[in-house]
Design a protein around this motif. Structure first.
Motif, PDB file in Angstrom:
ATOM      1  N   GLU A  92       0.829  -1.207   0.000  1.00  0.00           N
ATOM      2  CA  GLU A  92       0.000   0.000   0.000  1.00  0.00           C
ATOM      3  C   GLU A  92       0.862   1.255   0.000  1.00  0.00           C
ATOM      4  O   GLU A  92       0.537   2.242  -0.669  1.00  0.00           O
ATOM      5  N   ALA A  93       1.981   1.231   0.737  1.00  0.00           N
ATOM      6  CA  ALA A  93       2.892   2.383   0.735  1.00  0.00           C
ATOM      7  C   ALA A  93       3.504   2.572  -0.656  1.00  0.00           C
ATOM      8  O   ALA A  93       3.620   3.708  -1.141  1.00  0.00           O
ATOM      9  N   ALA A  94       3.890   1.477  -1.287  1.00  0.00           N
ATOM     10  CA  ALA A  94       4.436   1.573  -2.647  1.00  0.00           C
ATOM     11  C   ALA A  94       3.367   2.086  -3.608  1.00  0.00           C
ATOM     12  O   ALA A  94       3.647   2.949  -4.453  1.00  0.00           O
ATOM     13  N   ALA A  95       2.143   1.577  -3.485  1.00  0.00           N
ATOM     14  CA  ALA A  95       1.049   2.025  -4.345  1.00  0.00           C
ATOM     15  C   ALA A  95       0.810   3.522  -4.177  1.00  0.00           C
ATOM     16  O   ALA A  95       0.537   4.229  -5.164  1.00  0.00           O
ATOM     17  N   ALA A  96       0.942   4.025  -2.964  1.00  0.00           N
ATOM     18  CA  ALA A  96       0.773   5.461  -2.719  1.00  0.00           C
ATOM     19  C   ALA A  96       1.863   6.262  -3.430  1.00  0.00           C
ATOM     20  O   ALA A  96       1.589   7.332  -3.990  1.00  0.00           O
ATOM     21  N   ALA A  97       3.084   5.739  -3.418  1.00  0.00           N
ATOM     22  CA  ALA A  97       4.180   6.429  -4.114  1.00  0.00           C
ATOM     23  C   ALA A  97       3.911   6.474  -5.620  1.00  0.00           C
ATOM     24  O   ALA A  97       4.165   7.489  -6.276  1.00  0.00           O
ATOM     25  N   PHE A  98       3.380   5.391  -6.164  1.00  0.00           N
ATOM     26  CA  PHE A  98       3.045   5.371  -7.594  1.00  0.00           C
ATOM     27  C   PHE A  98       1.864   6.299  -7.871  1.00  0.00           C
ATOM     28  O   PHE A  98       1.845   6.998  -8.887  1.00  0.00           O
ATOM     29  N   ALA A  99       0.891   6.316  -6.983  1.00  0.00           N
ATOM     30  CA  ALA A  99      -0.286   7.171  -7.161  1.00  0.00           C
ATOM     31  C   ALA A  99       0.105   8.650  -7.182  1.00  0.00           C
ATOM     32  O   ALA A  99      -0.503   9.445  -7.909  1.00  0.00           O
ATOM     33  N   ASP A 100       1.126   9.010  -6.394  1.00  0.00           N
ATOM     34  CA  ASP A 100       1.600  10.394  -6.390  1.00  0.00           C
ATOM     35  C   ASP A 100       2.058  10.838  -7.772  1.00  0.00           C
ATOM     36  O   ASP A 100       2.033  12.025  -8.086  1.00  0.00           O
ATOM     37  N   ARG A 101       2.470   9.893  -8.588  1.00  0.00           N
ATOM     38  CA  ARG A 101       2.903  10.181  -9.955  1.00  0.00           C
ATOM     39  C   ARG A 101       1.849   9.758 -10.982  1.00  0.00           C
ATOM     40  O   ARG A 101       2.130   9.663 -12.166  1.00  0.00           O
ATOM     41  N   GLU A 102       0.638   9.468 -10.483  1.00  0.00           N
ATOM     42  CA  GLU A 102      -0.501   9.088 -11.328  1.00  0.00           C
ATOM     43  C   GLU A 102      -0.230   7.827 -12.138  1.00  0.00           C
ATOM     44  O   GLU A 102      -0.607   7.721 -13.307  1.00  0.00           O
ATOM     45  N   ILE A 103       0.425   6.856 -11.485  1.00  0.00           N
ATOM     46  CA  ILE A 103       0.715   5.566 -12.104  1.00  0.00           C
ATOM     47  C   ILE A 103      -0.272   4.554 -11.562  1.00  0.00           C
ATOM     48  O   ILE A 103      -0.425   4.412 -10.346  1.00  0.00           O
ATOM     49  N   GLU A 104      -0.951   3.870 -12.467  1.00  0.00           N
ATOM     50  CA  GLU A 104      -1.926   2.855 -12.060  1.00  0.00           C
ATOM     51  C   GLU A 104      -1.197   1.670 -11.434  1.00  0.00           C
ATOM     52  O   GLU A 104      -0.161   1.230 -11.929  1.00  0.00           O
ATOM     53  N   THR A 105      -1.751   1.162 -10.327  1.00  0.00           N
ATOM     54  CA  THR A 105      -1.132   0.028  -9.642  1.00  0.00           C
ATOM     55  C   THR A 105      -2.147  -1.058  -9.330  1.00  0.00           C
ATOM     56  O   THR A 105      -3.343  -0.798  -9.217  1.00  0.00           O
TER      57      THR A 105
END
Length: 171
Positions: A92-105
């Motif tokens: 979930e922490a990694a997904a949040a980092a990707f979401a900050d850059r608008e990357i689908e996870t």
């Protein structure tokens, strides 16, 4: 070039470095990133988890050996459940980092042998690339502990990008 990137993580400093590279690559390729944590159900040493409580104790502990009254473990939860819970937090922490850059996870936590589970998941997800850290182990540590990344590199049917920590990051 890459549509689906698999990023297996264990929360290590190496995984943090690989996360940064995965973010950059996924941004460039407009790729979906599959974040995977594998709770190693075959290796007793993998049941060691980081623990930190109000006493200031911090270090590696075997969950089932910790006194439940110490506040470091949740009552009634076994080692694998704690590993999976820690894995959920990591993905979930990694997904949040990707979401900050608008990357689908897509996030997933599984039990099993790490390298086999990573390969199986890559096939199921139809991943184009796997991005993994190397831990820089040498000598007897590498021999005794093995290398999940090395096994994935040697047996994967898709490209594997390995990210090595710099000497200053390993300290």
């Amino acid at each position: 070039m890459y549509d689906r990137i698999l990023f297996p993580t264990d929360g290590s400093p190496g995984a943090e470095a690989a996360l940064d590279q995965t973010i950059e690559l996924a941004s460039l390729c407009d790729a979906t990133v599959h974040v995977l944590y594998v709770a190693d159900s075959e290796n007793e040493a993998s049941h060691l988890v980081m623990s930190d409580d109000d006493t200031g104790f911090s270090g590696m502990v075997k969950p089932d050996d910790v006194e439940r009254e110490s506040g470091m473990t949740e009552k009634g939860r076994g080692g694998m459940q704690r590993l999976e819970a820690a894995g959920e937090e990591l993905v979930e922490a990694a997904a949040a980092a990707f979401a900050d850059r608008e990357i689908e996870t897509v996030t997933e936590v599984r039990r099993g042998n790490p390298y086999r589970t990573i390969l199986d998941y890559a096939e199921e997800a139809d991943a184009d690339l796997i991005v993994m850290p190397t831990h820089g182990r040498r000598g007897i540590d590498r021999f005794l502990l093995g290398s999940v990344t090395e096994k994935v590199v040697r047996t994967a049917e898709i490209p594997v990008l390995t990210v090595r920590l710099g000497d200053d990051e390993q300290a």
